[in-house]
Design a protein around this motif. Sequence first.
Motif, mmCIF file in Angstrom:
data_model
loop_
_atom_site.group_PDB
_atom_site.id
_atom_site.type_symbol
_atom_site.label_atom_id
_atom_site.label_comp_id
_atom_site.label_asym_id
_atom_site.label_seq_id
_atom_site.Cartn_x
_atom_site.Cartn_y
_atom_site.Cartn_z
ATOM 1 N N GLU A 63 -28.018 -33.619 15.612
ATOM 2 C CA GLU A 63 -27.423 -32.458 16.260
ATOM 3 C C GLU A 63 -27.317 -32.712 17.762
ATOM 4 O O GLU A 63 -28.325 -32.942 18.431
ATOM 5 N N LYS A 122 -25.968 -27.245 19.959
ATOM 6 C CA LYS A 122 -26.490 -26.199 19.084
ATOM 7 C C LYS A 122 -26.201 -24.842 19.719
ATOM 8 O O LYS A 122 -26.878 -24.448 20.674
ATOM 9 N N SER A 123 -25.190 -24.172 19.235
ATOM 10 C CA SER A 123 -24.800 -22.859 19.773
ATOM 11 C C SER A 123 -24.646 -22.914 21.290
ATOM 12 O O SER A 123 -25.144 -22.045 22.019
ATOM 13 N N LYS A 174 -28.215 -26.837 24.072
ATOM 14 C CA LYS A 174 -27.652 -25.606 24.620
ATOM 15 C C LYS A 174 -27.338 -25.782 26.095
ATOM 16 O O LYS A 174 -27.979 -26.578 26.790
ATOM 17 N N GLU A 224 -21.157 -25.941 17.968
ATOM 18 C CA GLU A 224 -22.136 -26.849 17.386
ATOM 19 C C GLU A 224 -21.434 -28.157 17.056
ATOM 20 O O GLU A 224 -20.274 -28.174 16.662
ATOM 21 N N ALA A 267 -18.854 -25.856 14.482
ATOM 22 C CA ALA A 267 -18.888 -24.390 14.450
ATOM 23 C C ALA A 267 -18.650 -23.896 15.872
ATOM 24 O O ALA A 267 -18.767 -24.655 16.835
ATOM 25 N N GLY A 268 -18.307 -22.611 15.984
ATOM 26 C CA GLY A 268 -18.049 -22.043 17.304
ATOM 27 C C GLY A 268 -16.567 -22.009 17.621
ATOM 28 O O GLY A 268 -15.717 -22.319 16.783
ATOM 29 N N TYR A 284 -17.689 -21.149 23.202
ATOM 30 C CA TYR A 284 -18.560 -20.117 22.633
ATOM 31 C C TYR A 284 -19.336 -20.628 21.418
ATOM 32 O O TYR A 284 -18.755 -20.930 20.378
ATOM 33 N N GLU A 285 -20.643 -20.765 21.598
ATOM 34 C CA GLU A 285 -21.576 -21.103 20.520
ATOM 35 C C GLU A 285 -21.093 -22.284 19.679
ATOM 36 O O GLU A 285 -21.117 -22.246 18.449
ATOM 37 N N SER A 306 -22.851 -22.504 24.795
ATOM 38 C CA SER A 306 -21.825 -21.617 25.347
ATOM 39 C C SER A 306 -21.684 -21.842 26.848
ATOM 40 O O SER A 306 -22.688 -22.037 27.553
#
Length: 232
Positions: A28, A31-32, A227, A16, A68-69, A13-14, A34
């Motif tokens: 990166e 990026k978010s 993504k 990063e 993150a996520g 889930y999302e 999912s």
Amino acid sequence: MAQRYPDPALYVYEVERRFKEGEGGSLEILKSASLAVWAGQSVALIAPSGTGKSTLLQIAGLLEKPDAGEVYVGSRATVNLADDARTAIRRIDIGFVYQAHHLLPEFSAIENVMLPQLLRGLSKREAAERASGLLGYLGLGERLRHRPSELSGGEQQRVAIARAVANAPRVLLADEPTGNLDPHTSSHVFDTLIALVRQTGLAAVVATHNLELASRMDRRVTLRDGKVVELA
């Protein structure tokens, strides 16, 4: 009343993920991003090299933490768990298959498949019975006592698949599992893998460059600008 669908077996889930680059810079990769995969479902991950396929699989398999996520295995959030708890989930609920089979050369096919079960605490008899059944299902019933050097490339990879699912995980993650095989052998190994997924109710994510093989799976996704994007 609205229909309630079961939780995904795997839900990234999302997430990063970025890596330091040069002085003060960063690259990166995700990026978010999912991705949800349900029990019994096979998902092909198709994307060029360098786009983050292996990073996504590493995060999904709890081998790497995102910046993150969250990663849910079943309904359990895993990112902030202690390392020993993440290791326990990885050992029981997640199976891995790589391009290289990584079989232990001194052990026979059945012993390679028994090993993760013994580490989990099963008795030798129970582990042998399950390993024999899995290898038989994958067409290796006559090759149980053969060592990896006595098996063909396709047979070795089928042993690796059996080892990956020996502990009846929820999730199977495969990174180019047929990349080292010739087209005919690759097709046969892939078909046995997908049949096993459907038979056992695994949730499988398979990274592959082979579009023909990917077309046999339930869903196809790619990575675009960090993504996960669903393909037709």
